[in-house]
Write an enzyme that holds these catalytic residues in place. Structure first.
Site, short mmCIF file in Angstrom:
data_model
loop_
_atom_site.label_atom_id
_atom_site.label_comp_id
_atom_site.label_asym_id
_atom_site.label_seq_id
_atom_site.Cartn_x
_atom_site.Cartn_y
_atom_site.Cartn_z
N GLU A 165 51.40 54.12 46.03
CA GLU A 165 50.64 53.57 44.73
C GLU A 165 49.20 54.24 45.11
O GLU A 165 48.74 54.62 46.19
CB GLU A 165 50.13 51.87 45.42
CG GLU A 165 49.35 51.30 44.09
CD GLU A 165 49.08 49.71 44.64
OE1 GLU A 165 48.57 49.50 45.72
OE2 GLU A 165 49.24 48.84 43.56
N LYS A 168 37.37 33.89 49.37
CA LYS A 168 36.48 35.11 49.76
C LYS A 168 36.96 36.06 48.62
O LYS A 168 37.94 36.89 48.72
CB LYS A 168 36.91 35.63 51.21
CG LYS A 168 35.80 36.63 51.56
CD LYS A 168 36.34 37.60 52.69
CE LYS A 168 36.84 38.65 52.29
NZ LYS A 168 36.35 39.74 51.23
N GLU A 217 50.35 38.59 46.92
CA GLU A 217 50.66 39.46 45.90
C GLU A 217 49.98 40.80 46.17
O GLU A 217 48.86 41.06 46.37
CB GLU A 217 49.87 38.94 44.66
CG GLU A 217 50.17 37.28 44.03
CD GLU A 217 51.32 37.32 43.39
OE1 GLU A 217 51.75 38.28 43.06
OE2 GLU A 217 51.70 36.22 43.14
N CYS A 243 47.66 46.44 39.68
CA CYS A 243 48.75 46.45 40.62
C CYS A 243 50.05 46.49 39.77
O CYS A 243 51.22 47.22 40.48
CB CYS A 243 48.99 45.03 41.32
SG CYS A 243 48.83 43.66 40.17
#
Ligand code: NAD
Length: 493
Positions: A387, A179, A254, A288
């Site tokens: 982040e 997906k 992750e 990331c």
């Protein structure tokens, strides 16, 4: 665009059961580029059944690694044949500059070739003898595929993130329901078409487009899925792990990061500036592992900042398809707003906006943002801790090594870190003290398919890429045999 408005299930293009669809938007001009099928639980069920059937009855896990490698190599070769088209699609869907997209697609093809090699090597590693302490027994260890995998991926490297999961999973003998992110679904659909052209057996790879709640969530909860492989944000990762807990599914995650880059004062300023820029402005900072927290030793601080601002302001911003552009638009309106909110919060919490932070002149449409540099950032402020996932870097000064390492490690994330110094003994020492899964010395971001990728702490569980990536999709089985002619003699003497 062909194949949109359809899902790829059991080797065929099919309409979603409920007939829903959504637009995918070009972030450079805010216009719709394609309509994509919106899968729901019914479609997820069909896709999982196809993957289950391919695993249980289709013979895919029983094929030799060498035979599976043949399919992976065909996929790699078809990706290379379509590299330009795929890269252009990635630019329009994600906004990244074309040279970066071409690089991503090259890496995607390489990833399939790399795992083809590992699939072949797997054959030689089977039936590994295990030395036992009792001579009456013999034992072998085997590596077998985990089963049906649900792979859920983000929007920052759409096709590459698909490859990081699909290639090792297929190499291991698993079957997959992929997906992609609803924000960038187009190249995953192309991957499905490539799999069809490579004559991958039906059901081995299924691609369902749709939203997290409607398509992602039912995939995580489906009882016929054996493993969940997820890349994305921490909040979603937490939900994935909770869903996996219900059935004790194998899970690899992750997740996000807030990576530090320590620059010692014996570093060359030009090299430091180049790698700081690459560490945060490459892919618009939607990376990331972006080194978004820069720690500069005090003697170098002022001179380095001056050069950093000079070079950051020179970066060409624009549509990723235009020549010379090195900073494209952020991926969508929601991300644009999220990054702008973070910038406003940084100012509100007392940081100095040294450069950027605004929509660049001449770009009235599209989610464009200037490269942004903050200084005077407190360690407690949100822009230092959270982040941002955009072209925003925070710079702080430090005095000594111990302080820099402690500051770098003061984070709930632990995906990556970087250190720069020509004194390699010092750089190596610091690298070993940083609590992160990936540490770069004298650079930031170069990523190799051969090396393990993943995070400490809230940045995730498990490792992708290299042999570690293959192990993610393998179970280990022992087969132990009683070789002695002597009766066991416990109950029957
Ligand atoms: P996200 O968590 O919002 O979405 C990721 C995927 O999860 C999408 O496909 C989404 O549809 C799906 N999803 C959302 N809710 C779900 C649910 N309840 N159940 C199942 N699936 C669901 O993340 P994003 O915004 O697409 O990506 C950005 C994040 O990804 C950042 O935090 C970034 O750090 C992280 N990331 C990590 C790595 C890494 O290797 N560690 C790589 C790339 C991106």
């Amino acid at each position: 665009m062909t194949f949109t408005n359809q899902l790829f299930i059991n080797g065929q293009w099919v309409a979603p059961v409920r007939g829903g669809s959504f637009d995918t938007i070009d972030p450079a001009n805010e216009t719709a580029i394609a309509q994509v099928a919106a899968a729901t639980a019914e479609d997820v069920d069909r896709a999982v059944q196809a993957a289950r059937n391919a695993f249980d009855h289709g013979g895919w896990p029983e094929l030799s690694g060498k035979a599976r490698a043949g399919y992976l190599r065909r996929i790699a070769s078809l990706i290379r044949d379509r590299q330009q088209t795929l890269a252009e699609l990635e630019v329009r869907d994600n906004g990244k500059p074309l040279p970066e997209a071409l690089w991503d697609i090259g890496d995607t093809a390489y990833c399939f070739d790399f795992y083809a090699d590992l699939a072949e090597q797997l054959d030689a590693q089977q039936e590994k003898a295990v030395a036992l302490s009792d001579e009456r027994f013999s034992s072998v260890a085997r590596k077998e595929p985990v089963g049906v995998c649900g792979a859920i991926i983000p929007w920052n490297f759409p096709m590459l993130m698909a490859a990081w999961k699909v290639a090792p999973a297929l190499a291991a003998g698993c079957t997959v329901v992929l997906k992609p992110s609803e924000v960038t679904p187009l190249t995953a659909l192309q991957l499905a078409d490539i799999a069809r052209e490579a004559e991958l057996p039906p059901g081995v790879l299924n691609v369902i487009t749709g939203f997290g709640a409607d398509a992602g969530s039912p995939l995580t909860e489906h009882p016929d899925v054996d493993k969940l492989a997820f890349t994305g944000s921490v909040p979603t990762g937490r939900k994935i792990m909770q869903a996996a807990a219900a059935e004790i599914k194998n899970v690899s995650l992750e997740l996000g990061g807030k990576s530090a880059f320590i620059i010692f004062d014996d570093s060359d300023i030009e090299k430091a500036v180049e790698w700081i820029l690459f560490g945060i402005f490459w892919n618009k900072g939607e990376v990331c592992s972006a080194t978004s927290r820069v720690l500069v030793q005090r003697n170098l601080y002022d001179a380095l900042l001056a050069r950093l601002v000079e070079e950051a302001e020179r970066i060409r911003i624009g549509n990723g398809m235009a020549d010379g552009v090195l900073l494209g638009p952020l991926v969508n309106a929601a991300q644009y707003e999220k990054v702008q909110t973070a910038i406003a919060r940084g100012i509100e919490q007392g940081a100095t906006l040294l450069s950027g932070g605004k929509r660049p002149n001449g770009h009235d449409k599209g989610y464009f943002l200037q490269p942004t540099i903050f200084t005077d950032v407190s360690e407690e402020s949100d822009i230092w801790r959270e982040e941002i996932f955009g072209p925003v870097v925070c710079v702080r000064a430090f005095d000594d090594e111990a302080e820099a390492v402690a500051s770098a490690n003061r984070s709930r994330f632990g995906l990556a870190a970087a250190v720069m110094s020509p004194d390699l003994a010092r750089a190596e020492r610091v690298a070993r003290r940083l609590r992160a899964g990936i540490v770069w010395i004298n650079c930031s971001q170069p990523t190799f398919t051969e090396a393990p990728w993943g995070g400490y702490k809230q940045s995730g569980i498990g490792r992708e890429l290299g042999e570690w990536g293959l192990n993610n999709y393998l179970e280990t089985k022992q087969i132990t045999r009683y070789d002695s002619d002597e009766p066991w003699g416990w109950y029957i003497k």
